[in-house]
Design an enzyme around this catalytic site. Structure first.
Site, mmCIF file in Angstrom:
data_model
loop_
_atom_site.group_PDB
_atom_site.id
_atom_site.type_symbol
_atom_site.label_atom_id
_atom_site.label_comp_id
_atom_site.label_asym_id
_atom_site.label_seq_id
_atom_site.Cartn_x
_atom_site.Cartn_y
_atom_site.Cartn_z
ATOM 1 N N ARG A 123 0.837 -1.434 0.168
ATOM 2 C CA ARG A 123 0.084 -0.077 -0.025
ATOM 3 C C ARG A 123 0.828 1.415 0.002
ATOM 4 N NH1 ARG A 123 -3.177 -3.334 2.642
ATOM 5 N NH2 ARG A 123 -4.913 -3.961 1.412
ATOM 6 N N LYS A 145 4.871 11.642 -11.065
ATOM 7 C CA LYS A 145 4.104 10.472 -11.714
ATOM 8 C C LYS A 145 4.631 9.422 -12.111
ATOM 9 C CE LYS A 145 1.317 13.980 -15.156
ATOM 10 N NZ LYS A 145 1.185 14.226 -16.390
ATOM 11 N N GLU A 187 12.954 18.504 -24.158
ATOM 12 C CA GLU A 187 12.115 18.803 -22.596
ATOM 13 C C GLU A 187 12.655 20.092 -22.252
ATOM 14 O OE1 GLU A 187 9.320 17.334 -22.260
ATOM 15 O OE2 GLU A 187 9.403 15.377 -23.018
ATOM 16 N N LYS A 229 9.572 23.280 -13.666
ATOM 17 C CA LYS A 229 8.378 22.053 -13.516
ATOM 18 C C LYS A 229 8.023 21.931 -11.971
ATOM 19 C CE LYS A 229 7.361 17.481 -14.200
ATOM 20 N NZ LYS A 229 7.484 16.189 -14.842
ATOM 21 N N GLU A 239 -2.734 17.930 -12.344
ATOM 22 C CA GLU A 239 -2.979 18.143 -13.527
ATOM 23 C C GLU A 239 -4.144 18.730 -13.891
ATOM 24 O OE1 GLU A 239 -0.710 16.409 -16.557
ATOM 25 O OE2 GLU A 239 -2.260 16.741 -17.921
ATOM 26 N N ARG A 243 -0.735 22.655 -14.858
ATOM 27 C CA ARG A 243 0.246 21.522 -15.322
ATOM 28 C C ARG A 243 0.046 21.367 -16.627
ATOM 29 N NH1 ARG A 243 2.084 16.446 -11.516
ATOM 30 N NH2 ARG A 243 3.754 15.850 -12.889
ATOM 31 N N ASN A 247 2.196 20.145 -21.371
ATOM 32 C CA ASN A 247 1.937 19.336 -22.324
ATOM 33 C C ASN A 247 2.394 20.047 -23.742
ATOM 34 O OD1 ASN A 247 0.894 17.211 -21.169
ATOM 35 N ND2 ASN A 247 -1.050 18.180 -21.062
ATOM 36 N N HIS A 250 3.357 18.250 -26.937
ATOM 37 C CA HIS A 250 3.274 16.585 -26.720
ATOM 38 C C HIS A 250 1.616 16.141 -27.206
ATOM 39 C CE1 HIS A 250 6.418 17.300 -23.777
ATOM 40 N NE2 HIS A 250 6.333 15.806 -23.341
ATOM 41 N N HIS A 254 2.916 13.146 -29.251
ATOM 42 C CA HIS A 254 2.328 11.776 -28.744
ATOM 43 C C HIS A 254 1.604 11.080 -29.980
ATOM 44 C CE1 HIS A 254 1.910 12.810 -24.136
ATOM 45 N NE2 HIS A 254 3.004 12.176 -24.619
ATOM 46 N N HIS A 266 10.425 10.018 -28.404
ATOM 47 C CA HIS A 266 9.740 11.215 -27.777
ATOM 48 C C HIS A 266 9.996 12.500 -27.888
ATOM 49 C CE1 HIS A 266 6.867 12.552 -24.876
ATOM 50 N NE2 HIS A 266 7.914 13.009 -24.380
HETATM 51 N N1 NAD Z 1 6.699 10.193 -14.945
HETATM 52 C C1 NAD Z 1 6.953 11.580 -15.753
HETATM 53 O O1 NAD Z 1 6.456 12.418 -15.572
HETATM 54 C C2 NAD Z 1 7.397 11.146 -16.996
HETATM 55 C C3 NAD Z 1 7.529 12.187 -17.938
HETATM 56 C C4 NAD Z 1 8.253 12.098 -19.094
HETATM 57 C C5 NAD Z 1 8.601 10.885 -19.499
HETATM 58 N N2 NAD Z 1 8.424 9.733 -18.685
HETATM 59 C C6 NAD Z 1 8.639 8.498 -19.306
HETATM 60 O O2 NAD Z 1 9.969 8.381 -19.421
HETATM 61 C C7 NAD Z 1 10.483 7.238 -20.094
HETATM 62 C C8 NAD Z 1 11.698 7.991 -20.752
HETATM 63 O O3 NAD Z 1 12.750 8.262 -20.079
HETATM 64 P P1 NAD Z 1 14.169 8.082 -20.522
HETATM 65 O O4 NAD Z 1 14.415 8.745 -21.804
HETATM 66 O O5 NAD Z 1 15.003 8.579 -19.484
HETATM 67 O O6 NAD Z 1 14.463 6.648 -21.081
HETATM 68 P P2 NAD Z 1 15.162 5.227 -20.488
HETATM 69 O O7 NAD Z 1 14.949 5.159 -19.127
HETATM 70 O O8 NAD Z 1 14.706 4.393 -21.433
HETATM 71 O O9 NAD Z 1 16.639 5.685 -20.549
HETATM 72 C C9 NAD Z 1 17.107 5.801 -22.089
HETATM 73 C C10 NAD Z 1 18.558 4.802 -22.363
HETATM 74 O O10 NAD Z 1 19.570 5.455 -21.721
HETATM 75 C C11 NAD Z 1 20.260 4.622 -20.945
HETATM 76 N N3 NAD Z 1 20.726 5.219 -19.821
HETATM 77 C C12 NAD Z 1 20.327 5.971 -18.576
HETATM 78 N N4 NAD Z 1 21.169 6.416 -17.924
HETATM 79 C C13 NAD Z 1 22.257 6.512 -18.640
HETATM 80 C C14 NAD Z 1 23.552 6.949 -18.264
HETATM 81 N N5 NAD Z 1 23.877 7.873 -17.562
HETATM 82 N N6 NAD Z 1 24.678 6.991 -19.292
HETATM 83 C C15 NAD Z 1 24.372 5.881 -20.405
HETATM 84 N N7 NAD Z 1 23.141 5.418 -20.468
HETATM 85 C C16 NAD Z 1 22.259 5.743 -19.814
HETATM 86 C C17 NAD Z 1 19.243 3.512 -20.541
HETATM 87 O O11 NAD Z 1 19.476 2.448 -20.042
HETATM 88 C C18 NAD Z 1 18.226 3.588 -21.827
HETATM 89 O O12 NAD Z 1 18.727 2.585 -22.898
HETATM 90 C C19 NAD Z 1 9.180 7.026 -20.978
HETATM 91 O O13 NAD Z 1 8.656 5.665 -20.750
HETATM 92 C C20 NAD Z 1 8.134 8.132 -20.724
HETATM 93 O O14 NAD Z 1 6.951 7.732 -20.570
HETATM 94 C C21 NAD Z 1 7.742 9.933 -17.675
HETATM 95 ZN ZN ZN Z 2 7.763 14.734 -22.493
#
Ligand code: NAD
Ligand code: ZN
Length: 364
Positions: A123, A145, A187, A229, A239, A243, A247, A250, A254, A266
């Site tokens: 929980r 999120k 971003e 942010k 949101e 917030r 977007n 986006h 998307h 993305h």
């Molecule tokens: N929660 C939120 O508010 C929010 C906001 C935006 C995006 N997201 C989510 O985030 C995800 C994308 O995140 P991301 O772009 O970080 O992708 P990711 O976590 O897949 O990382 C991208 C790649 O970089 C590698 N990596 C990570 N750190 C590294 C480092 N320091 N050195 C070398 N390689 C490294 C990872 O292994 C991976 O292959 C999506 O699933 C998206 O939906 C969430």
């Molecule tokens: Zn984004």
């Protein structure tokens, strides 16, 4: 730098974000204090563990009695319920209980999955985030999120679960591939367009330093983006209003991701989405041509796509935008820039005008 995000909860809660070039060294001390008697379970992106594990271990990250490291293969494909269940079972079998905490180290995928698990494990247990991609450091790692994907769509299951603390050290980005850096920069540019003209100018003039991962320069852009942010999240955690400005780019972004089966990344799609919003705004007489030009050229400097592939039909984009879970009622609603550093929400966009803009930017 330290940013406090005060949340409207009773009693009030604060999620603390620490940003700096010395965080890697400071994590053990900070964690020890924050964890108190809680046992820590680390969920590490296995790639990051391979690159950084030895170094952080030698700095004492995995404290006595709480050094359980669970490596996680972080790909978008692994961002699903099956992984959450697997990780949860690793926690149970490793003895994690309600007095444990999860520490997520990795990019957005790891942070979203580990944060989601923390929010439902027995929980809910506390979560700490150590984001290691630029995207996670400026975006997904903060704001609370969490979630996983379904075959039907991304992030369809999720929760709001604010991290207790977030530790952001730009030096992690020294091992991040250029392609990933660019996704995060989209971003950053988005944040600057939403509300920080100073950040915009800083990004415009510091391309080389950012590219070579100069930590001082990165610290500045990460701090500015996080501050923006966190201010927005603080004002509207769930949101329902402001917030939504986050977007920007986006809505169309998307749609482009979905229509290309996620072959387009993305950040790249967000960049194109921002240009669509910019052109639309310019045609509505709300964004000056000079600012639109600056938007296009900053995206081009970073080799982000500013045109839509002709193979994507404008009608398909409009349909996908209409199907987006973030749509409000029946209207197409858009965040559009009105100048560098200011956006507005525009809910009355005419289909015909939207289509014209998409086609002008290359869509079929
Ligand atoms: N929660 C939120 O508010 C929010 C906001 C935006 C995006 N997201 C989510 O985030 C995800 C994308 O995140 P991301 O772009 O970080 O992708 P990711 O976590 O897949 O990382 C991208 C790649 O970089 C590698 N990596 C990570 N750190 C590294 C480092 N320091 N050195 C070398 N390689 C490294 C990872 O292994 C991976 O292959 C999506 O699933 C998206 O939906 C969430
Ligand atoms: Zn984004």
């Amino acid at each position: 730098m330290k940013i406090d995000v005060r949340l409207e909860e009773a009693p009030a809660r604060v999620s603390e974000i620490f940003i700096g070039e010395d965080l890697i060294e400071r994590v053990p001390g900070a964690l020890e204090k924050a964890l108190g008697t809680r046992s820590a379970y680390w969920i590490w992106d296995e790639t990051v563990w391979g690159l950084w594990g030895e170094r952080v271990e030698s700095l004492g990250w995995l404290m006595e009695g709480s050094g359980r490291v669970i490596p996680f293969r972080a790909s978008e494909f692994d961002k699903r319920m099956a992984s959450v269940e697997l990780l949860a079972r690793r926690l149970v079998n490793g003895g994690a209980n309600r007095d444990s905490a999860i520490i997520a180290v990795g990019g957005g995928v790891t942070g979203d999955v580990a944060g989601f698990l923390a929010s439902i494990y027995m929980r809910g247990i506390p979560c700490f985030q150590v984001p290691t991609t630029l995207l996670a450091q400026v975006d997904s790692g903060i704001g609370g999120k969490t979630g996983v994907d379904l075959p039907e769509g991304k992030n369809l299951l999720g929760t709001f679960h604010q991290p207790e603390q977030v530790y952001i050290d730009p030096r992690f980005l020294t091992t991040l591939p250029d392609d990933e850096l660019r996704q995060g920069m989209a971003e950053v540019i988005k944040s600057a367009m939403i509300g920080d003209e100073v950040l915009w100018k800083f990004v415009e003039t510091n391309f080389e330093a950012i590219k070579r991962r100069d930590s001082n320069t990165l610290s500045r852009i990460i701090s500015a983006s996080c501050l923006l942010k966190s201010r927005i999240v603080q004002a509207d955690e769930k949101e329902s209003g402001v917030r939504r400005t986050l977007n920007l780019g986006h809505t169309v972004g998307h749609a482009l991701e979905r229509l290309t089966d996620y072959r387009l990344r993305h950040g790249d799609c967000v960049a194109t989405g921002m240009v669509v919003a910019g052109v639309l705004s310019n045609r509505l007489g709300k964004l000056h041509a000079e600012d639109l030009q600056r938007l296009e050229s900053i995206c081009e400097t970073w080799a982000m796509p500013v045109r839509i592939p002709a193979s994507i039909k404008s009608e398909a984009i409009i349909d996908a935008v209409r199907a987006d879970k973030k749509r409000i009622g029946d209207k197409l609603h858009f965040i559009i820039p009105v100048r560098i550093g200011k956006v507005i929400e525009f809910t009355d966009i005419d289909n015909g005008k939207f289509k014209e803009v998409l086609q002008a930017l290359g869509a079929g």
